[in-house]
Design a protein around this motif. Structure first.
Motif, PDB file in Angstrom:
ATOM      1  N   MET A  81       9.089  14.408   2.342  1.00  0.00           N
ATOM      2  CA  MET A  81       9.495  13.169   1.765  1.00  0.00           C
ATOM      3  C   MET A  81       9.821  12.151   2.884  1.00  0.00           C
ATOM      4  O   MET A  81       9.507  10.865   2.658  1.00  0.00           O
ATOM      5  CB  MET A  81      10.826  13.540   1.038  1.00  0.00           C
ATOM      6  N   TRP A  96      17.276   6.185  -3.471  1.00  0.00           N
ATOM      7  CA  TRP A  96      17.589   7.115  -4.616  1.00  0.00           C
ATOM      8  C   TRP A  96      18.666   6.663  -5.449  1.00  0.00           C
ATOM      9  O   TRP A  96      18.543   6.665  -6.677  1.00  0.00           O
ATOM     10  CB  TRP A  96      18.229   8.281  -3.925  1.00  0.00           C
ATOM     11  N   PHE A 147      13.111  -2.811  -2.550  1.00  0.00           N
ATOM     12  CA  PHE A 147      11.725  -3.032  -2.113  1.00  0.00           C
ATOM     13  C   PHE A 147      11.515  -4.572  -1.755  1.00  0.00           C
ATOM     14  O   PHE A 147      11.554  -5.241  -2.888  1.00  0.00           O
ATOM     15  CB  PHE A 147      10.473  -2.515  -2.808  1.00  0.00           C
ATOM     16  N   LEU A 152      16.449   5.428   2.508  1.00  0.00           N
ATOM     17  CA  LEU A 152      15.849   6.506   1.423  1.00  0.00           C
ATOM     18  C   LEU A 152      17.067   6.901   0.486  1.00  0.00           C
ATOM     19  O   LEU A 152      16.966   6.775  -0.745  1.00  0.00           O
ATOM     20  CB  LEU A 152      15.247   7.780   2.065  1.00  0.00           C
ATOM     21  N   ALA A 191       5.865   4.691   3.549  1.00  0.00           N
ATOM     22  CA  ALA A 191       6.120   3.670   2.463  1.00  0.00           C
ATOM     23  C   ALA A 191       7.137   2.520   2.688  1.00  0.00           C
ATOM     24  O   ALA A 191       6.943   1.411   2.079  1.00  0.00           O
ATOM     25  CB  ALA A 191       6.464   4.419   1.172  1.00  0.00           C
ATOM     26  N   GLN A 218       6.465   6.529  -5.343  1.00  0.00           N
ATOM     27  CA  GLN A 218       6.136   7.741  -4.932  1.00  0.00           C
ATOM     28  C   GLN A 218       6.848   8.392  -4.130  1.00  0.00           C
ATOM     29  O   GLN A 218       7.334   9.579  -3.843  1.00  0.00           O
ATOM     30  CB  GLN A 218       4.669   7.994  -4.737  1.00  0.00           C
ATOM     31  N   ALA A 219       7.276   7.633  -3.010  1.00  0.00           N
ATOM     32  CA  ALA A 219       8.030   8.399  -1.756  1.00  0.00           C
ATOM     33  C   ALA A 219       9.511   8.737  -2.375  1.00  0.00           C
ATOM     34  O   ALA A 219       9.659   9.783  -1.755  1.00  0.00           O
ATOM     35  CB  ALA A 219       7.956   7.363  -0.669  1.00  0.00           C
ATOM     36  N   ILE A 220       9.952   7.886  -3.187  1.00  0.00           N
ATOM     37  CA  ILE A 220      11.236   8.252  -3.448  1.00  0.00           C
ATOM     38  C   ILE A 220      11.270   9.332  -4.397  1.00  0.00           C
ATOM     39  O   ILE A 220      12.028  10.130  -4.574  1.00  0.00           O
ATOM     40  CB  ILE A 220      11.888   7.056  -4.003  1.00  0.00           C
ATOM     41  N   GLY A 221      10.160   9.344  -5.192  1.00  0.00           N
ATOM     42  CA  GLY A 221       9.916  10.672  -6.192  1.00  0.00           C
ATOM     43  C   GLY A 221      10.556   9.807  -7.526  1.00  0.00           C
ATOM     44  O   GLY A 221      10.996  10.363  -8.460  1.00  0.00           O
ATOM     45  N   LYS A 231      18.020  15.150  -6.094  1.00  0.00           N
ATOM     46  CA  LYS A 231      16.963  15.228  -5.354  1.00  0.00           C
ATOM     47  C   LYS A 231      16.958  16.127  -4.105  1.00  0.00           C
ATOM     48  O   LYS A 231      17.803  16.529  -3.688  1.00  0.00           O
ATOM     49  CB  LYS A 231      17.179  13.629  -4.493  1.00  0.00           C
ATOM     50  N   ARG A 246       3.499   3.188  -3.738  1.00  0.00           N
ATOM     51  CA  ARG A 246       3.721   4.162  -2.628  1.00  0.00           C
ATOM     52  C   ARG A 246       5.109   4.293  -2.413  1.00  0.00           C
ATOM     53  O   ARG A 246       5.689   5.222  -2.068  1.00  0.00           O
ATOM     54  CB  ARG A 246       2.821   3.897  -1.421  1.00  0.00           C
ATOM     55  N   TYR A 247       5.959   3.345  -2.635  1.00  0.00           N
ATOM     56  CA  TYR A 247       7.266   3.146  -2.349  1.00  0.00           C
ATOM     57  C   TYR A 247       8.049   4.094  -3.448  1.00  0.00           C
ATOM     58  O   TYR A 247       8.601   4.877  -2.980  1.00  0.00           O
ATOM     59  CB  TYR A 247       7.722   1.954  -2.474  1.00  0.00           C
ATOM     60  N   LYS A 265       6.619  10.553   4.081  1.00  0.00           N
ATOM     61  CA  LYS A 265       6.100   9.634   2.982  1.00  0.00           C
ATOM     62  C   LYS A 265       7.078   8.242   3.256  1.00  0.00           C
ATOM     63  O   LYS A 265       6.447   7.274   2.990  1.00  0.00           O
ATOM     64  CB  LYS A 265       6.326  10.148   1.582  1.00  0.00           C
TER      65      LYS A 265
END
Lengths: 156, 157
Positions: A27, A66, B65, A62, A34, B36-39, A21, B33-34, A30
């Motif tokens: 990010m 991950w 989530f 975040l 989110a 997508q934000a994490i990738g 990551k 969206r959640y 975002k």
């Protein structure tokens, strides 16, 4: 997605497929949107300094998300995540953006883990894992653990 | 309040008291969206058509989530505020979280979340005298099933 992993495929010491990551300021923006976490600690320089962390830091949640992806990728659609925990021990600082899409050169984070044990409990084939997020220097800033239930070939 | 303790009587009074429950819906777009934000490209979190073909029949919420704004985040902000107003030290950080997942959470679910402060303790750390607050949140779905329990730890110094 990778092939489904089964309880019989894993043993203590086995590595969980690592996940790379790159935290960027983009990010974090975002993620703020989110998740709804709009704490200025993650985007205001002066506020972050006043909070004693030097500069805006990556949201702990975040990094936890991950680690969630690390586990859901590994266990596949037939696996179930039962527990996930982590501690936000070390600060991580995002890369800044160079263009609209490209970050500057810098750190890459790795989500990693290994199997620490497995056992059957009732009908559940459970696997315990040690997991963590590692920064570019190889330091574990976010150590944690997970418990998952995997499908069993014996139960097919 | 004992001599030199960070834990005021107002803080102590918060322990064990359940907050007013929050009720909210898990929306498909918020899940996307959640992710997508994490990738996270997992189709179970991104592609409703794909998800409908699986045994779940709908987008699933990625682990942790719990609706937008993520209750963890909203409750945390309110908790930050409450702890500081009750006399806790002004600098506050998230120290960690523990999730226990019981049932699947997916698009369309309506969750009821109830937070309570489980404990407030203090000890010396490299940041000086530090106060730790453990908050527990339980989430029930529209059927009344316990779907998730989270335990967060906040540190103040």
């Amino acid at each position: 997605m990778a092939e489904q992993i089964y309880y019989e495929d894993v043993q203590a010491g086995m590595e969980i497929t690592p996940l790379a990551k790159i935290a960027t300021s983009l990010m974090l923006v975002k993620w703020a949107g989110a998740s709804g976490d709009f704490n200025p600690l993650h985007y205001e320089d002066d506020f972050a300094k006043a909070m004693g962390v030097g500069a805006p830091i990556v949201h702990g949640a975040l990094k936890r998300a991950w680690l969630g992806q690390l586990m859901t990728d590994w266990i596949g659609e037939e696996g179930r995540l039962k527990k996930l925990s982590c501690q936000y021990r070390g600060m991580d600082y995002p890369r800044k953006m160079k263009t609209m899409e490209e970050p500057h050169d810098g750190e890459t984070w790795w989500c990693k883990g290994k199997v620490t044990g497995k056992h059957v409990d009732g009908g559940d084939h459970l696997v315990e894992c040690e997991i963590w997020v590692e920064n570019g220097k190889g330091e574990r800033t976010t150590p944690g653990s997970a418990l998952v239930a995997l499908p069993s070939r014996g139960a097919l | 309040m004992t001599e030199g303790s960070l834990i005021t009587d107002e803080l102590r009074a918060l322990i064990g008291v359940a907050w007013e429950p929050a009720v909210f819906k898990i929306e498909e777009g918020a899940i996307q969206r959640y992710a997508q934000a994490i990738g996270d490209p997992n189709p179970m979190f991104n592609d409703p058509e794909y998800a409908r073909m699986t045994r779940h029949g709908r987008l699933l919420a990625p682990p942790g989530f719990t609706g937008w704004p993520v209750r963890e985040a909203r409750a945390k902000e309110k908790l930050f505020d409450t702890l500081i107003k009750a006399g806790g030290p002004p600098r506050i950080l998230d120290a960690g979280v523990e999730f226990e997942f019981f049932e699947t959470i997916g698009a369309g679910d309506i969750l009821t979340a109830t937070l309570s402060v489980a404990s407030i303790t203090e000890r010396d750390t490299r940041l000086g005298r530090t106060m730790f607050t453990a908050a527990e949140t339980t989430y029930l779905n529209q059927k009344g099933d316990l779907v998730l329990r989270s335990r967060s730890t906040l540190m103040q110094f």
